[in-house]
Structure formats: C-alpha cells, structure tokens
Design a protein around this motif. Sequence first.
Motif, PDB file in Angstrom:
ATOM      1  N   ASP A   5       7.022  -9.626   4.199  1.00  0.00           N
ATOM      2  CA  ASP A   5       6.382  -9.915   2.899  1.00  0.00           C
ATOM      3  C   ASP A   5       5.169 -10.819   3.089  1.00  0.00           C
ATOM      4  OD1 ASP A   5       7.977 -12.090   3.580  1.00  0.00           O
ATOM      5  OD2 ASP A   5       8.823 -12.368   1.575  1.00  0.00           O
ATOM      6  N   LYS A   6       5.260 -11.727   4.075  1.00  0.00           N
ATOM      7  CA  LYS A   6       4.150 -12.638   4.328  1.00  0.00           C
ATOM      8  C   LYS A   6       2.976 -11.874   4.965  1.00  0.00           C
ATOM      9  CE  LYS A   6       3.333 -17.037   6.448  1.00  0.00           C
ATOM     10  NZ  LYS A   6       3.769 -17.783   7.594  1.00  0.00           N
ATOM     11  N   ASN A  12      -3.611  -9.003   1.636  1.00  0.00           N
ATOM     12  CA  ASN A  12      -3.950  -8.652   0.249  1.00  0.00           C
ATOM     13  C   ASN A  12      -3.472  -7.255  -0.139  1.00  0.00           C
ATOM     14  OD1 ASN A  12      -5.285 -11.134   0.050  1.00  0.00           O
ATOM     15  ND2 ASN A  12      -7.135 -10.226   0.923  1.00  0.00           N
ATOM     16  N   ILE A  13      -2.384  -6.807   0.473  1.00  0.00           N
ATOM     17  CA  ILE A  13      -1.836  -5.490   0.124  1.00  0.00           C
ATOM     18  C   ILE A  13      -1.051  -5.618  -1.187  1.00  0.00           C
ATOM     19  CG2 ILE A  13      -0.257  -3.619   0.880  1.00  0.00           C
ATOM     20  CD1 ILE A  13      -2.589  -3.937   2.822  1.00  0.00           C
ATOM     21  N   ALA A  14      -0.290  -6.690  -1.285  1.00  0.00           N
ATOM     22  CA  ALA A  14       0.521  -6.922  -2.487  1.00  0.00           C
ATOM     23  C   ALA A  14       1.034  -8.358  -2.431  1.00  0.00           C
ATOM     24  CB  ALA A  14       1.702  -5.957  -2.497  1.00  0.00           C
ATOM     25  N   VAL A  19       5.930  -6.965  -2.821  1.00  0.00           N
ATOM     26  CA  VAL A  19       6.433  -6.404  -1.557  1.00  0.00           C
ATOM     27  C   VAL A  19       7.944  -6.187  -1.659  1.00  0.00           C
ATOM     28  CG1 VAL A  19       6.754  -6.811   0.922  1.00  0.00           C
ATOM     29  CG2 VAL A  19       4.579  -7.412  -0.147  1.00  0.00           C
ATOM     30  N   LYS A  20       8.626  -7.157  -2.258  1.00  0.00           N
ATOM     31  CA  LYS A  20      10.083  -7.041  -2.452  1.00  0.00           C
ATOM     32  C   LYS A  20      10.413  -5.733  -3.170  1.00  0.00           C
ATOM     33  CE  LYS A  20      12.926 -11.088  -3.142  1.00  0.00           C
ATOM     34  NZ  LYS A  20      13.161 -12.198  -4.023  1.00  0.00           N
ATOM     35  N   ASP A  21       9.653  -5.497  -4.225  1.00  0.00           N
ATOM     36  CA  ASP A  21       9.880  -4.288  -5.028  1.00  0.00           C
ATOM     37  C   ASP A  21       9.583  -3.025  -4.210  1.00  0.00           C
ATOM     38  OD1 ASP A  21      10.431  -3.158  -7.634  1.00  0.00           O
ATOM     39  OD2 ASP A  21       8.332  -2.478  -7.547  1.00  0.00           O
ATOM     40  N   MET A  22       8.508  -3.096  -3.413  1.00  0.00           N
ATOM     41  CA  MET A  22       8.147  -1.942  -2.577  1.00  0.00           C
ATOM     42  C   MET A  22       9.245  -1.662  -1.550  1.00  0.00           C
ATOM     43  SD  MET A  22       4.198  -3.058  -2.125  1.00  0.00           S
ATOM     44  CE  MET A  22       3.402  -1.771  -1.263  1.00  0.00           C
ATOM     45  N   PRO A  38      12.923  -8.226   2.802  1.00  0.00           N
ATOM     46  CA  PRO A  38      11.598  -8.881   2.908  1.00  0.00           C
ATOM     47  C   PRO A  38      11.521  -9.935   3.998  1.00  0.00           C
ATOM     48  CG  PRO A  38      12.708  -9.525   0.867  1.00  0.00           C
ATOM     49  CD  PRO A  38      13.563  -8.477   1.510  1.00  0.00           C
ATOM     50  N   ASP A  39      12.686 -10.400   4.491  1.00  0.00           N
ATOM     51  CA  ASP A  39      12.615 -11.436   5.527  1.00  0.00           C
ATOM     52  C   ASP A  39      12.697 -10.855   6.957  1.00  0.00           C
ATOM     53  OD1 ASP A  39      15.237 -10.732   5.590  1.00  0.00           O
ATOM     54  OD2 ASP A  39      16.049 -12.755   5.267  1.00  0.00           O
TER      55      ASP A  39
END
Length: 233
Positions: A5-6, A12-14, A19-22, A38-39
């Motif tokens: 996620d980081k 700047n993708i999201a 990102v979590k949702d993706m 995400p981790d």
Amino acid sequence: MERIDKILSSQNIASRSEVKDMIRKKRISVNGKIVLKPDEKFEPETAEICVDGKVISFKKYVYIMMNKPSGVLSASNDRYAETVIDLLPKEMQRRGLFPAGRLDKDTEGFILITDDGELAHKMLSPKSHVYKLYQAVVDKVLTGEDVTAFKNGIGEFLPAEMKILDEHTALVEICEGKFHQVKKMFNAVGANVTYLKRLRIGTLFLDETLEKGGFRELSESEIRDILCTKHGI
Ligand code: URA
C-alpha cells in the motif's frame, strides 16, 4: 522491502485506503501472484507490480517543475504561510518532497520540487556550474556600466552575465544561489529589484504554459537538462 500500500501510494497510483479496496477486489498482483493483504512487503525497485494486469513502472524519485507564485514560501512546511508543497494536490505530497533551492517569498518562477537529495545538491552547488537565469525589473535606468560591474563580479559574488532588455528590465545569469543574491547585486549598482522571476535552471526553461502555481512532472531528458552546465544569455 516496503508494504504494497505504501509503494503504490508513493507512486501516486492510489491512496492507501484505495489500495486496500483494490486488494479486496484482487486488482493487484506482484510477480504474478495476487496480493491478498495491504501489509505484504516487496522490493519496489525489482518487483513486477501490476494493477489490473498493467505493469507499474516504479519511479524512485519525483521531479516537479512549478511556476512559483509570489507570496508562497519555498519551504516544505510552515506554520503560518503557504508553501510550494501545499500547492500540490494531497496525492502528490509524497513524503520527503522539498523545493531544491530557495526563491524569496516575492520571487516568481521556476522551482524544482523533488525528493532526490543528490540531484538537488548537484544543482545547487556552485562547483557544479549549473546556471540559473532570472528576469529582473528594477527602479533605475540600467546602463552598460552596470553590465560591466556584474561581469567583473560584485562583492562576494562570482562574475555574472547581465543583459539589458529595456531601461528597467534585465536578464541575469548566476551559478550560485546565495541569499537574496540577485537583489543584492542590483543593490550594489544602486538599483532596487521590484520584480524577480526565475526563467531557467541549467538549460531547462520554465514551461510558460504553466500558470502561476501550476506544476508538472519532468521527463528524464528534462532532468538531465537541469544539470547541464552550458550557459550564456
Ligand atoms: N536572488 C534573489 O535575490 N532572490 C531570489 O529569490 C532568487 C535569487
């Protein structure tokens, strides 16, 4: 190794919550495997990260050209005044971004915003001979004697080229970036600067289609132009 996620938010993708949702929708894969959390951590420079099956090209650093307006501080943050970083949209405000070099609060024009400390150092060091071009409007009629004074070197400053455009307007090229340098140089020949704009760094001109406060990312060849030592007005 960095969290996925980081990594994606740094590019700047999201945002991290997007990102979590993706990830929940199984839209992200790394090295051919769907990412489930995400981790999960990866090496951003070597992993093949895909969003919706498209490979993301990871950029280690960000390079932004901004047309700084008067009244905005060239600093990363300030308790009271608006800074050049505040002018960027939230999703571009990547950690560690800073303006490379300072323009006075009332100076306009080309400021480079980056997180690449090495490039900033090279651009700013007088030893690198990266020239910066300014347009100045002053309150006295400029003469050939003033041009000569600049050429011979004023006080603590290295010799500089000055070209008179009209009675009160000149271009000045310097390769140092000392505090209030252009203003002090004009003061030394009895002139006060009433308007100052930076037009060029290295051989890269400010994109004149950028309105005041406008910005855009630089291409790789433009980044090379910033460090170019060729000069002359
Ligand atoms: N020289 C100055 O005096 N001010 C600036 O902002 C930049 C160069």
